[in-house]
Design an enzyme around this catalytic site. Structure first.
Site, PDB file in Angstrom:
ATOM      1  N   HIS A  70       0.827  -1.220   0.000  1.00 13.68           N
ATOM      2  CA  HIS A  70       0.000   0.000   0.000  1.00 13.68           C
ATOM      3  C   HIS A  70       0.856   1.263   0.000  1.00 13.68           C
ATOM      4  O   HIS A  70       0.355   2.350  -0.319  1.00 13.68           O
ATOM      5  CB  HIS A  70      -1.036  -0.017   1.136  1.00 13.68           C
ATOM      6  CG  HIS A  70      -0.548   0.401   2.475  1.00 13.68           C
ATOM      7  ND1 HIS A  70      -0.211  -0.489   3.467  1.00 13.68           N
ATOM      8  CD2 HIS A  70      -0.368   1.629   3.007  1.00 13.68           C
ATOM      9  CE1 HIS A  70       0.161   0.171   4.546  1.00 13.68           C
ATOM     10  NE2 HIS A  70       0.066   1.463   4.295  1.00 13.68           N
ATOM     11  N   ASP A 122       0.131  -7.521   1.785  1.00  9.19           N
ATOM     12  CA  ASP A 122       0.579  -6.124   1.759  1.00  9.19           C
ATOM     13  C   ASP A 122       2.111  -6.093   1.768  1.00  9.19           C
ATOM     14  O   ASP A 122       2.738  -5.823   2.786  1.00  9.19           O
ATOM     15  CB  ASP A 122      -0.008  -5.387   2.979  1.00  9.19           C
ATOM     16  CG  ASP A 122       0.150  -3.886   2.871  1.00  9.19           C
ATOM     17  OD1 ASP A 122       0.590  -3.402   1.804  1.00  9.19           O
ATOM     18  OD2 ASP A 122      -0.173  -3.193   3.859  1.00  9.19           O
ATOM     19  N   SER A 214       4.023   2.753   8.096  1.00 11.72           N
ATOM     20  CA  SER A 214       3.728   1.678   7.147  1.00 11.72           C
ATOM     21  C   SER A 214       4.932   1.329   6.295  1.00 11.72           C
ATOM     22  O   SER A 214       5.692   2.212   5.887  1.00 11.72           O
ATOM     23  CB  SER A 214       2.615   2.093   6.191  1.00 11.72           C
ATOM     24  OG  SER A 214       1.389   1.875   6.790  1.00 11.72           O
TER      25      SER A 214
HETATM   26  N1  ARG Z   1      -1.133   2.242   7.299  1.00 11.76           N
HETATM   27  C1  ARG Z   1      -0.363   3.096   8.157  1.00 11.76           C
HETATM   28  C2  ARG Z   1       0.609   3.913   7.344  1.00 11.76           C
HETATM   29  O1  ARG Z   1       0.284   4.272   6.281  1.00 11.76           O
HETATM   30  C3  ARG Z   1       0.314   2.369   9.260  1.00 11.76           C
HETATM   31  C4  ARG Z   1      -0.662   1.739  10.125  1.00 11.76           C
HETATM   32  C5  ARG Z   1      -0.110   1.145  11.313  1.00 11.76           C
HETATM   33  N2  ARG Z   1      -1.065   1.435  12.306  1.00 11.76           N
HETATM   34  C6  ARG Z   1      -1.076   0.867  13.474  1.00 11.76           C
HETATM   35  N3  ARG Z   1      -1.978   1.272  14.316  1.00 11.76           N
HETATM   36  N4  ARG Z   1      -0.221  -0.059  13.795  1.00 11.76           N
HETATM   37  O2  ARG Z   1       1.664   4.322   7.777  1.00 11.76           O
END
Ligand code: ARG
Length: 257
Positions: A70, A122, A214
């Site tokens: 992503h 992912d 992420s």
């Molecule tokens: N999808 C998020 C990003 O774009 C990271 C998510 C991780 N979140 C969590 N609560 N562990 O960086």
């Protein structure tokens, strides 16, 4: 990123949103520990060509960076970021500095089954144009299940937000979180798939990855075991962080272009 969007939408309803980070212990993520690229030379930041940090990654060999699928999606266009739109920053603890190495990307491999992070797979690999001088991190062994034993402590690294609604961190941070059982992860996330994911976090929350982390590393026993993928909010009780279960994807080399 979708999670960032979800977080933003919640901002108006969070009574702590306007408080100083120091006044919101519950919303603190990454446990308040500074890290450095001296101790974690394989931790890299991904930026666009303007130098805006959007994700993390891990150097797994001199020429390859593991990140989240992503992270490679361009949220504005819905398309994939092309190799020339991505920079890999290694050896730069503080992103405001000019330390370390800026790497260009030659090729982007995205897991062919990836659709969105809640359905798994992912995972992406960036092939670098030049080898990086920084020490890479070995990946977990194929099919290793012991690395994901519930209760095992793993360490997450990133330049992401230090509170759910706060800004990203200029400096690298890390936090230790216990790996959760599949059962408790499934309770938190109905879409949870133990083939492609695992969860880590404390039942009471407080320590977690957050937006901007992420794609970055979660490390145990000196090995990369996963990739920061998603979570509801950050550090909330009952919703641990979800990570890509790397042992079920290695070796990656076979899939690479
Ligand atoms: N999808 C998020 C990003 O774009 C990271 C998510 C991780 N979140 C969590 N609560 N562990 O960086």
């Amino acid at each position: 990123m979708a999670v960032v969007g979800a977080v933003t939408a919640l901002a108006g309803t969070n009574p702590l949103a306007d408080a100083e980070p120091s006044e919101q212990p519950q919303a603190r993520v990454l446990g308040g520990t500074s890290a450095s690229t001296e101790e974690a030379p394989w931790a890299v930041a991904l930026t666009d060509t303007y130098g805006n940090h959007f994700c993390g990654g891990t150097l797994v060999s001199a020429g390859e960076v593991v990140t989240a699928a992503h992270c490679v999606e361009n949220q504005l266009t819905g398309g994939e970021r092309t190799p020339d739109e991505i920079r890999v920053i290694a050896g730069r603890t503080d992103l405001r500095s000019t330390e370390g190495t800026i790497g260009a990307v030659d090729d982007v491999w995205v897991h062919p089954d990836y659709r969105d992070f809640t359905s798994g797979d992912d995972l992406a690999v960036l092939k670098l144009a030049q080898p990086m001088p920084q020490r890479p991190l070995p990946m977990v062994q194929p099919g290793d299940t012991e690395a994901y034993r519930p209760g095992t402590t793993a360490r997450v690294y990133g330049w992401g937000r230090t509170s759910e609604n706060g800004p990203s961190s200029d400096a690298l941070r890390s936090v230790d979180v216990p790996i959760n059982s599949d059962r408790s992860c499934k309770d938190a996330y109905p879409n949870y798939d133990n083939r492609s994911m695992f969860c880590a976090g404390f039942p009471e929350g407080g320590k977690d990855a957050c937006a901007g982390d992420s794609g970055g590393p979660i490390v145990s026993d000196g090995k990369l075991i996963g990739v920061v993928s998603y979570g509801t909010g950050c550090g909330r009780p009952g919703t641990p962080g979800v990570y890509t279960r790397l042992a079920n994807y290695v070796p990656l080399a076979d899939d690479l272009p």
